[in-house]
Design an enzyme around this catalytic site. Structure first.
Site, PDB file in Angstrom:
ATOM      1  CB  ALA A 288      -0.935  -0.009   1.208  1.00 19.59           C
TER       2      ALA A 288
ATOM      3  CG  HIS B 278      -6.251   6.613   0.932  1.00 21.94           C
ATOM      4  ND1 HIS B 278      -5.695   7.777   1.439  1.00 21.94           N
ATOM      5  CD2 HIS B 278      -7.432   6.465   1.558  1.00 21.94           C
ATOM      6  CE1 HIS B 278      -6.508   8.304   2.329  1.00 21.94           C
ATOM      7  NE2 HIS B 278      -7.575   7.531   2.421  1.00 21.94           N
TER       8      HIS B 278
ATOM      9  CB  ILE C  28      -2.423  10.114   1.992  1.00 19.22           C
ATOM     10  CG1 ILE C  28      -2.323   8.646   2.435  1.00 19.22           C
ATOM     11  CG2 ILE C  28      -3.590  10.811   2.646  1.00 19.22           C
ATOM     12  CD1 ILE C  28      -1.986   8.484   3.901  1.00 19.22           C
ATOM     13  CE  LYS C  29      -1.324   4.081   1.043  1.00 20.15           C
ATOM     14  NZ  LYS C  29      -2.620   4.265   1.668  1.00 20.15           N
ATOM     15  CG  ASN C  30       4.337   7.706  -3.243  1.00 13.56           C
ATOM     16  OD1 ASN C  30       3.933   8.019  -2.132  1.00 13.56           O
ATOM     17  ND2 ASN C  30       5.607   7.446  -3.483  1.00 13.56           N
TER      18      ASN C  30
END
Length: 393
Positions: free
Chosen positions: A162, A186, A188-190
């Site tokens: 994740a 999500h 906030i992910k890269n």
């Protein structure tokens, strides 16, 4: 030391980078009339297949959904056990419980937060079916050690990636090797698809089962039934879930994935600047680095608060940061200390000392490509200010 000056505006812990091409692609989907699972999901899956040289990429509505159908497909029984590092988001263990098996928590490295493979080895029993290493913060777990252990004990490896889209382990990108890998998108992910995830599966039959399980267990999804030339008839092969990704989500991903290297490049610059600015701030200890070759994707920049040097708890310190307009995140309290797991498995303080130590001290600093160097300086100055103001005598 100059007098501390508070920011005028709040600095959020994270913010997705959404540019005009993503917006145009979403608008095109809206105008097309096809917004659920369809051709854009198929294109997004193919992008992952091509990037990773993977045999199968199965898009889902979240990494949690992906992990859940993987564990369901393993056919776990109530006596079966799955090894999970305690320093992880709740879903890594929740899906084990939802699949009807038992979660066995293991400890992590106090330096990096990654799975302690030796501790995991001590917790394997005849009932152990799988192990779920987490590539914590975007720094890869020691996968040679994990796969060697799994082969020795005859258990399945499910990589919780994740945090790790774009991460490399000894020159190999996460997802290019290994049997089962689950990514998250999500916000906030890269890279992001709003919500969403991708399961990489080496075995074709297992991948076909995951495709069934992500959409009700039926033989055809909506696109195959309603596209031109499609046949509406379908068969329910087995009961499944509603974990399919939408074309609206994939529309974002089609433009996010090609930008991944740019995003990671900026995240790396920010992480390096944090390292320089915080090097002489007492009581603020950034997580360390693994000693094997790797490429850190810098999903998170985490520091541990030295509770012996300040008069505040970690939670109080984070609240003080918020009051001076600096947002932070918590990734994560040790999961075995949480009410459900504490009650179900009767864990005591000291059972997993490194996860407990980090879980009480860590906080995630703002980290996303839209941050300026000035923003990073503001965060470092705020940390320095609070440490000095609340230092132990």
């Amino acid at each position: 030391m100059p007098e501390f000056k508070m920011r005028e505006s709040f600095l959020p812990f994270s913010k997705p980078v959404i540019e005009e091409d993503e917006i145009a692609e979403v608008v095109e989907s809206l105008r097309s009339g096809w917004i659920t699972t369809g051709p854009k999901v198929q294109r997004f899956e193919k992008m992952f297949v091509d990037r990773l040289g993977a045999k199968n990429a199965i898009a889902v509505n979240s990494a949690t959904g992906g992990l859940h159908i993987v564990l369901h497909a393993l056919g776990l029984k109530p006596e079966d056990e799955v090894i999970v590092p305690s320093l992880t988001w709740a879903s890594t263990a929740n899906v084990v419980e939802l699949a009807g098996a038992k979660t066995v928590f293991c400890d992590v490295s106090r330096s990096t937060g990654n799975i302690d493979v030796e501790d995991a080895k001590r917790r394997i029993t005849k009932q152990t079916r799988a192990i779920i290493p987490v590539h914590y913060t975007g720094q890869p777990a020691d996968m040679d050690a994990v796969y060697a252990l799994a082969k020795e004990r005859g258990i399945v490896v499910i990589e919780d990636a994740a945090h790790a889209v774009g991460t490399k382990y000894k020159g190999r990108e996460i997802g290019t090797f290994g049997d089962i890998v689950v990514f998250s998108f999500h916000p906030i992910k890269n890279i992001t698809t709003g919500e969403g995830g991708m399961v990489i599966a080496r075995d074709d039959a297992f991948a076909d089962r995951l495709r069934l399980l992500r959409f009700h267990g039926v033989s055809k999804d909506a696109w195959k039934r309603y596209e031109k030339g499609g046949v509406p008839q379908f068969e329910v092969i087995e009961p499944g879930y509603k974990y399919n990704m939408l074309d609206l989500q994939a529309a974002l991903g089609l433009h996010q994935l090609p930008k991944l290297e740019r995003f990671i490049g900026r995240r790396t610059e920010i992480a390096e600047l944090y390292g320089k600015l915080l090097a002489d701030v007492p009581g603020i200890d950034p997580l360390g680095f693994e000693d094997y070759e790797n490429k850190h994707a810098w999903h998170l920049y985490i520091v541990a608060l030295d509770l012996a040097k300040v008069k505040l708890t970690r939670n109080e310190f984070m609240q003080k940061l918020q009051e001076i307009n600096i947002g932070t995140g918590l990734h994560f309290p040790a999961l075995h200390t949480q009410e459900y797991y504490r009650g179900r498995y009767h864990h005591k303080r000291g059972d997993l000392p490194n996860a407990e130590y980090l879980g009480e001290r860590i906080m995630s600093l703002p980290l996303h490509p839209l941050l300026s160097d000035e923003d990073v300086h503001d965060v470092a100055n705020a940390l320095r200010h609070l440490v000095q103001k609340h230092a132990c005598p």
